[in-house]
Write a protein that holds these residues in place. Structure first.
Motif, PDB file in Angstrom:
ATOM      1  N   GLY A  98      12.533  28.459   7.115  1.00  0.00           N
ATOM      2  CA  GLY A  98      11.213  28.549   6.519  1.00  0.00           C
ATOM      3  C   GLY A  98      11.208  28.815   5.036  1.00  0.00           C
ATOM      4  O   GLY A  98      10.160  29.158   4.469  1.00  0.00           O
ATOM      5  N   ARG A  99      12.330  28.626   4.375  1.00  0.00           N
ATOM      6  CA  ARG A  99      12.391  28.949   2.949  1.00  0.00           C
ATOM      7  C   ARG A  99      13.338  28.016   2.213  1.00  0.00           C
ATOM      8  O   ARG A  99      14.282  27.458   2.788  1.00  0.00           O
ATOM      9  N   ALA A 100      13.063  27.845   0.914  1.00  0.00           N
ATOM     10  CA  ALA A 100      13.954  27.136   0.004  1.00  0.00           C
ATOM     11  C   ALA A 100      13.838  27.819  -1.350  1.00  0.00           C
ATOM     12  O   ALA A 100      12.856  28.504  -1.628  1.00  0.00           O
ATOM     13  N   VAL A 101      14.835  27.629  -2.200  1.00  0.00           N
ATOM     14  CA  VAL A 101      14.857  28.292  -3.497  1.00  0.00           C
ATOM     15  C   VAL A 101      15.093  27.258  -4.582  1.00  0.00           C
ATOM     16  O   VAL A 101      15.971  26.391  -4.466  1.00  0.00           O
ATOM     17  N   VAL A 117      13.098  30.907  -7.638  1.00  0.00           N
ATOM     18  CA  VAL A 117      11.837  31.167  -6.942  1.00  0.00           C
ATOM     19  C   VAL A 117      11.958  30.699  -5.498  1.00  0.00           C
ATOM     20  O   VAL A 117      12.323  29.550  -5.244  1.00  0.00           O
ATOM     21  N   GLU A 118      11.629  31.590  -4.578  1.00  0.00           N
ATOM     22  CA  GLU A 118      11.630  31.233  -3.161  1.00  0.00           C
ATOM     23  C   GLU A 118      10.276  30.670  -2.772  1.00  0.00           C
ATOM     24  O   GLU A 118       9.242  31.252  -3.099  1.00  0.00           O
ATOM     25  N   VAL A 119      10.291  29.520  -2.091  1.00  0.00           N
ATOM     26  CA  VAL A 119       9.050  28.936  -1.596  1.00  0.00           C
ATOM     27  C   VAL A 119       9.152  28.755  -0.089  1.00  0.00           C
ATOM     28  O   VAL A 119      10.238  28.561   0.464  1.00  0.00           O
ATOM     29  N   ALA A 120       7.998  28.843   0.559  1.00  0.00           N
ATOM     30  CA  ALA A 120       7.931  28.582   1.995  1.00  0.00           C
ATOM     31  C   ALA A 120       7.856  27.078   2.215  1.00  0.00           C
ATOM     32  O   ALA A 120       7.149  26.369   1.496  1.00  0.00           O
ATOM     33  N   ALA A 151       1.045  18.956   2.360  1.00  0.00           N
ATOM     34  CA  ALA A 151       1.832  19.500   1.258  1.00  0.00           C
ATOM     35  C   ALA A 151       1.002  20.469   0.423  1.00  0.00           C
ATOM     36  O   ALA A 151       1.495  21.511  -0.027  1.00  0.00           O
ATOM     37  N   LEU A 152      -0.269  20.147   0.221  1.00  0.00           N
ATOM     38  CA  LEU A 152      -1.142  21.026  -0.561  1.00  0.00           C
ATOM     39  C   LEU A 152      -1.289  22.397   0.086  1.00  0.00           C
ATOM     40  O   LEU A 152      -1.359  23.415  -0.613  1.00  0.00           O
ATOM     41  N   ARG A 153      -1.333  22.428   1.402  1.00  0.00           N
ATOM     42  CA  ARG A 153      -1.437  23.729   2.065  1.00  0.00           C
ATOM     43  C   ARG A 153      -0.204  24.583   1.782  1.00  0.00           C
ATOM     44  O   ARG A 153      -0.315  25.794   1.543  1.00  0.00           O
ATOM     45  N   TRP A 154       0.970  23.967   1.817  1.00  0.00           N
ATOM     46  CA  TRP A 154       2.185  24.703   1.463  1.00  0.00           C
ATOM     47  C   TRP A 154       2.156  25.114  -0.001  1.00  0.00           C
ATOM     48  O   TRP A 154       2.553  26.243  -0.343  1.00  0.00           O
ATOM     49  N   ALA A 155       1.714  24.218  -0.877  1.00  0.00           N
ATOM     50  CA  ALA A 155       1.665  24.539  -2.310  1.00  0.00           C
ATOM     51  C   ALA A 155       0.745  25.719  -2.574  1.00  0.00           C
ATOM     52  O   ALA A 155       1.077  26.627  -3.351  1.00  0.00           O
ATOM     53  N   ARG A 156      -0.424  25.711  -1.945  1.00  0.00           N
ATOM     54  CA  ARG A 156      -1.371  26.823  -2.152  1.00  0.00           C
ATOM     55  C   ARG A 156      -0.793  28.136  -1.638  1.00  0.00           C
ATOM     56  O   ARG A 156      -0.941  29.192  -2.272  1.00  0.00           O
ATOM     57  N   ARG A 157      -0.162  28.073  -0.492  1.00  0.00           N
ATOM     58  CA  ARG A 157       0.460  29.275   0.068  1.00  0.00           C
ATOM     59  C   ARG A 157       1.502  29.833  -0.894  1.00  0.00           C
ATOM     60  O   ARG A 157       1.537  31.044  -1.165  1.00  0.00           O
ATOM     61  N   ASN A 158       2.350  28.967  -1.431  1.00  0.00           N
ATOM     62  CA  ASN A 158       3.394  29.415  -2.342  1.00  0.00           C
ATOM     63  C   ASN A 158       2.823  29.899  -3.666  1.00  0.00           C
ATOM     64  O   ASN A 158       3.299  30.898  -4.230  1.00  0.00           O
TER      65      ASN A 158
END
Length: 290
Positions: free
Chosen positions: A79-82, A86-89, A152-159
């Motif tokens: 569930g993560r990448a760096v 910066v770590e993003v979900a 993708a936008l939902r992930w971007a907003r979360r991050n």
């Protein structure tokens, strides 16, 4: 909480062998990340080799290894990448940031080094990893990120929300089509840096299962020559960048010459060249606005 004498070091060795036997290309690295995630809940956790592994963690690891052996990306499993520290979900429906992009990011930050309050744009932002890495490194920057795909936008907003709560300067997310000729029109001639990791795979190409079966196709494929979105990125850079501003575009290892040709054809760029990734493979093309 029985451990049956299993140490973390021994479990990592066994997991690496399992993944190597399954044909994974980085079995040791994958094993270390999955074991840390199963034991500590964080793929990047540093744990002592003599740490006992509980039955519960061992069972979780078995499930993760089976999914990885079926070519599910490690980043989706954890569930993560760096990127850029910066770590993003991440998860199904959003492109996974890769370390291939670190040199592009480093080039972009160098462009901004002498600019006190820069304006930066990240096109095809996906998880927003590039935009958030720029904002993290340059707190005085105004960073705009563009994405069209709703998942993708939902992930971007979360991050973006997570980084803002941690104290980073908030980025500005735009729901927009990168191929729109009027994209970010209000920023014409004022952008110091434009970065993009756009889709660039030729339609019909068969990719490894990690991409072909798991990652979103709109983030991968881009027409019969793989350059449909890149053409739009080049046109946007010609319009948005201020004199002296820089653009860097990620691409396939065989696309450096075509992308440089697209930049030359605009007639407004100088210093056109390409950079290489950690494999010393041509991975991104750069230029400055005249």
């Amino acid at each position: 909480m029985s451990t049956h004498g299993r140490s973390l070091a021994a479990v990592v060795e066994d997991a690496a062998k399992t993944l190597a036997d399954a044909g994974m290309w980085a079995p040791r690295e994958d094993a270390e990340r999955l074991v840390a995630h199963a034991v500590a809940g964080r793929a990047g956790a540093r744990l002592p080799g003599d740490l006992p592994v509980s039955d519960e963690a061992f069972a979780r690891l078995g499930e993760l290894l089976a999914r990885r052996a079926a070519h599910e990306p490690v980043e989706y499993l954890t569930g993560r990448a760096v990127l850029g520290g910066v770590e993003v979900a991440v998860g199904p429906g959003v492109f996974i940031p890769r370390k291939h992009t670190e040199p592009l990011l480093a080039w972009g930050l160098e462009v901004l080094r002498e600019v006190a309050e820069p304006t930066a744009v990240d096109l095809c932002t996906g998880s927003a990893a590039i935009a958030l890495a720029v904002a993290h490194a340059r707190p005085t920057a105004s960073v705009h990120a563009v994405e069209l795909d709703p998942t993708a936008l939902r992930w971007a907003r979360r991050n973006a929300d997570r980084q803002a709560t941690q104290g980073d300067t908030p980025i500005v997310l735009h729901t927009a089509d990168v191929t729109d000729p009027a994209l970010l029109r209000d920023l014409d001639g004022s952008v110091d840096l434009l970065l993009a990791n756009p889709p660039f795979v030729v339609e019909g190409t068969v990719l490894p299962p990690e991409w072909q079966e798991h990652q979103p196709w709109p983030a991968l494929f881009s027409g019969a020559d793989g350059l449909v979105v890149i053409r739009a990125v080049v046109a946007a850079a010609a319009r948005l960048l201020r004199p002296g501003g820089g653009v860097a575009i990620e691409h396939d290892d065989e696309q450096a010459e075509p992308v440089m040709a697209l930049l030359r054809a605009q007639g407004v760029f100088t210093g056109i060249g390409y950079g290489v990734d950690h494999w010393d493979t041509p991975r991104y093309t750069t230029a400055r606005r005249k």
